[in-house]
Every structure is written in C-alpha cells, then in structure tokens.
Design a protein around this motif. Structure first.
Motif, mmCIF file in Angstrom:
data_model
loop_
_atom_site.group_PDB
_atom_site.id
_atom_site.type_symbol
_atom_site.label_atom_id
_atom_site.label_comp_id
_atom_site.label_asym_id
_atom_site.label_seq_id
_atom_site.Cartn_x
_atom_site.Cartn_y
_atom_site.Cartn_z
ATOM 1 N N THR A 62 43.919 22.047 50.118
ATOM 2 C CA THR A 62 43.225 20.989 49.776
ATOM 3 C C THR A 62 43.750 20.347 48.341
ATOM 4 O O THR A 62 43.785 20.853 47.567
ATOM 5 C CB THR A 62 41.624 20.949 49.912
ATOM 6 N N SER A 63 43.560 18.843 48.348
ATOM 7 C CA SER A 63 43.819 18.242 47.000
ATOM 8 C C SER A 63 42.610 17.304 46.875
ATOM 9 O O SER A 63 42.127 16.583 47.672
ATOM 10 C CB SER A 63 44.928 17.294 47.403
ATOM 11 N N ARG A 64 42.304 17.030 45.668
ATOM 12 C CA ARG A 64 41.376 16.023 45.225
ATOM 13 C C ARG A 64 41.674 15.237 43.779
ATOM 14 O O ARG A 64 42.275 16.018 43.052
ATOM 15 C CB ARG A 64 39.774 16.645 45.121
ATOM 16 N N GLN A 65 41.177 14.282 43.917
ATOM 17 C CA GLN A 65 41.510 13.478 42.535
ATOM 18 C C GLN A 65 40.709 13.947 41.446
ATOM 19 O O GLN A 65 39.563 14.437 41.417
ATOM 20 C CB GLN A 65 41.159 11.913 42.520
ATOM 21 N N GLU A 69 46.660 31.464 43.173
ATOM 22 C CA GLU A 69 46.433 32.055 42.102
ATOM 23 C C GLU A 69 45.351 31.628 41.522
ATOM 24 O O GLU A 69 44.282 32.202 41.213
ATOM 25 C CB GLU A 69 47.848 31.988 41.004
ATOM 26 N N SER A 70 45.245 30.195 41.595
ATOM 27 C CA SER A 70 44.011 29.590 40.788
ATOM 28 C C SER A 70 44.235 28.035 41.254
ATOM 29 O O SER A 70 45.498 27.741 41.395
ATOM 30 C CB SER A 70 43.619 29.681 39.422
ATOM 31 N N PRO A 71 43.319 27.216 41.386
ATOM 32 C CA PRO A 71 43.360 25.766 41.816
ATOM 33 C C PRO A 71 44.169 25.187 40.314
ATOM 34 O O PRO A 71 43.857 25.389 39.206
ATOM 35 C CB PRO A 71 41.903 25.283 41.553
ATOM 36 N N CYS A 72 44.861 24.104 40.801
ATOM 37 C CA CYS A 72 45.856 23.665 39.599
ATOM 38 C C CYS A 72 46.367 22.404 39.855
ATOM 39 O O CYS A 72 46.424 21.765 40.975
ATOM 40 C CB CYS A 72 47.140 24.790 39.377
ATOM 41 N N THR A 73 46.707 21.528 38.937
ATOM 42 C CA THR A 73 47.041 20.226 39.078
ATOM 43 C C THR A 73 48.663 20.456 39.558
ATOM 44 O O THR A 73 49.356 21.399 39.511
ATOM 45 C CB THR A 73 47.236 19.584 37.802
#
Length: 300
Positions: free
Chosen positions: A275-278, A242-246
């Motif tokens: 994908t995940s990034r800090q 849906e959208s990038p999220c934490t």
C-alpha cells in the motif's frame, strides 16, 4: 559469538516478524536441551553476561569457544553479579561464578551445540550479508573517510568530533581514552546498536545490518519468488517488507533508479502486495499481509 548471543533474543521475542519469523519457526524446534543454560544468561530483554562475547584475535567459533573456556573467575563472578541484580539466577550458575571447570565447559559446549543446530545451516547466508556490509563500509571509507562511516553507521548516528551519539536502550557513555573502537556489523542485532556493559573492556560497537525478508527460506522458494515477480520487483517487495519506506529509500535499498523503484512499487500496489500513502512531500510504501505471506512462502 555475538551472533549466537543476539540470535537468542530473536528466537524468543516476537519482533521483526518479517525478517526472523521463518527462521524462528525452523530453528526453534532444533534448539538442544542445554540451550536453557544460555537463556538463563541471556534474558528476553536487557543485560546479557558480557563474558559470552569475548574479544578474540581469531574470527572462528572455535576461537570464541576457547576464549569462553579461559574466562577468568573474577570476570565470571562480576558479570553474573550484574545479571543477578536484574533477575533471579538458577542454582547451577553458582558453580559457574566460582569458575568450576565442569560448569564453564558445559556452558561452552551448550554454545557450540546451539550454534550447530540453529545457526550453522544458515551461516553462509548470514556471512554473505555481513560481507556485503563490510564491502559497503570499505566503499564509504574510500569515498569520505571514517567520518562518513560513522555518520552512516545507524539512522540514529550523530557524529560531532570527537563524540559519536547513537540511540541506545539506556543512558550510557563509553569513553575510549585513546583506545580504538571495534565496529561489529551483526545480522541478529535488531533496532538499536549495543555494546558491552563494562566500559573497561575492549571497546566494541555492535550494530544491525539491513536485512532481506525471506533470507532463511529454502533456495528453491527464493528462486520461485524472483521467477514469479521478476528479480527487480522481488527485491523491491523485500525492501518494502523490511520496513515502510519512501520511493527514494526503496531505490537506495535495491540499488535501482528512482523511476524504476516508483514503477515497481506501483505494480506491487496494483497486485495488492503493498500500500502507498502520501507522507509530506514523499510517498510511503508499506507491505500488506498478502505481501508478507508471499515473502514468507507460508500458507495463504
């Protein structure tokens, strides 16, 4: 009527691909020829004629169409004058501005035909999303009153009694003057909330609901994704799509615990679907092109 109008924006604008691309590919070719009458009054962006979304006592399409057919000539002329200030209107709108019955009837028929072709096949799913939003708002009222509802209405919402501030495409103030404000959750509203241009009409605020990517896919496709990934993991993939999220936002969107959200996101990352990034103190998850293809059920 609001869903009909706002869907015309989604049909022609290449935004919200994760949520609306599949519906656009399916519904676009089904649009009847007279849909052009609607797109003449609903440009790809900016103001659309207010009379296309009349306020009615009933909640059916028939109620909205009947209200459209009864639109006073003065309102037709006024709204079309506003629209003409931003773009050149085709010649047929002259008869509409004059309130000629044949022009108004043809427009109402065009709305009905477009709805039946492009929205009716998906209407049960659309109203299901809206029903869940109304249930969520009811729970918020019970938990914290209307102040909680207004604060939670949209990410840009700021409630400082007696003023509600919201992100909006242009600077605009709506003074209620003792009138109530009708809140209208909308499936096809995207990004920022919207309202009528004319502040003298019944105050209404239309705001977007949260979407589930793949909502327009055939039921078999949706079931297959849950069977492949597992129900919870499929929901997590859809939430990130849906959208990038934490991780915390993933947990909120999917109604799961934080450890579960983190575990499922990690599994999806290992499969190359996200994908995940800090991002400061949080981890921000984004969907990959492979994840998008899986959600959409399209070719690899």
């Amino acid at each position: 009527m609001w869903e009909t109008l706002l869907s015309l924006y989604r049909l022609r604008r290449r935004t919200g691909e994760v949520v609306f691309a599949q519906w656009r590919r399916s519904a676009g070719p089904q649009a009847p020829a007279d849909t052009r009458l609607l797109t003449d009054l609903v440009p790809p962006s900016g103001y659309a004629a207010d009379f296309l979304t009349p306020v009615t006592d009933g909640l059916t399409l028939a109620d909205g169409l009947e209200a459209l057919r009864r639109t006073p000539r003065r309102r037709l002329s006024q709204d079309l004058s506003v629209l003409a200030g931003a773009r050149r209107l085709p010649s047929w709108t002259t008869a509409l501005a004059e309130g000629r019955p044949e022009a108004v009837t043809r427009l109402a028929d065009a709305v009905e035909q477009y709805f039946e072709a492009c929205l009716a096949p998906y209407w049960t799913r659309i109203t299901g999303h809206l029903g869940r939003e109304r249930a969520r708002q009811t729970a918020l009222v019970a938990d914290g009153g209307w102040e909680r509802v207004l604060e939670d209405l949209h990410p840009t919402a700021r409630w400082h009694y007696p003023v509600l501030e919201l992100g909006y495409p242009v600077d605009q103030e709506l003074h209620l003057g003792g009138r109530g404000l009708q809140l209208v959750p909308s499936f096809f509203c995207q990004g920022l909330p919207t309202t009528l241009f004319d502040g003298d009409r019944e105050p209404v605020l239309v705001y977007p609901v949260r979407h589930e990517p793949g909502w327009s896919a055939p039921d078999g496709t949706r079931t297959s994704l849950a069977s492949l990934l597992g129900r919870t993991r499929a929901r997590v993939l859809a939430a990130i799509g849906e959208s990038p999220c934490t991780t915390s936002e993933v947990a909120r969107r999917t109604a799961t615990t934080l450890p579960t959200a983190s575990q499922q996101a990690s599994a999806l990352r290992g499969a190359g679907l996200v994908t995940s990034r800090q991002n400061g103190q949080s981890v921000l998850h984004s969907i990959t092109s492979l994840g998008l293809a899986l959600l959409a059920g399209g070719p690899s």
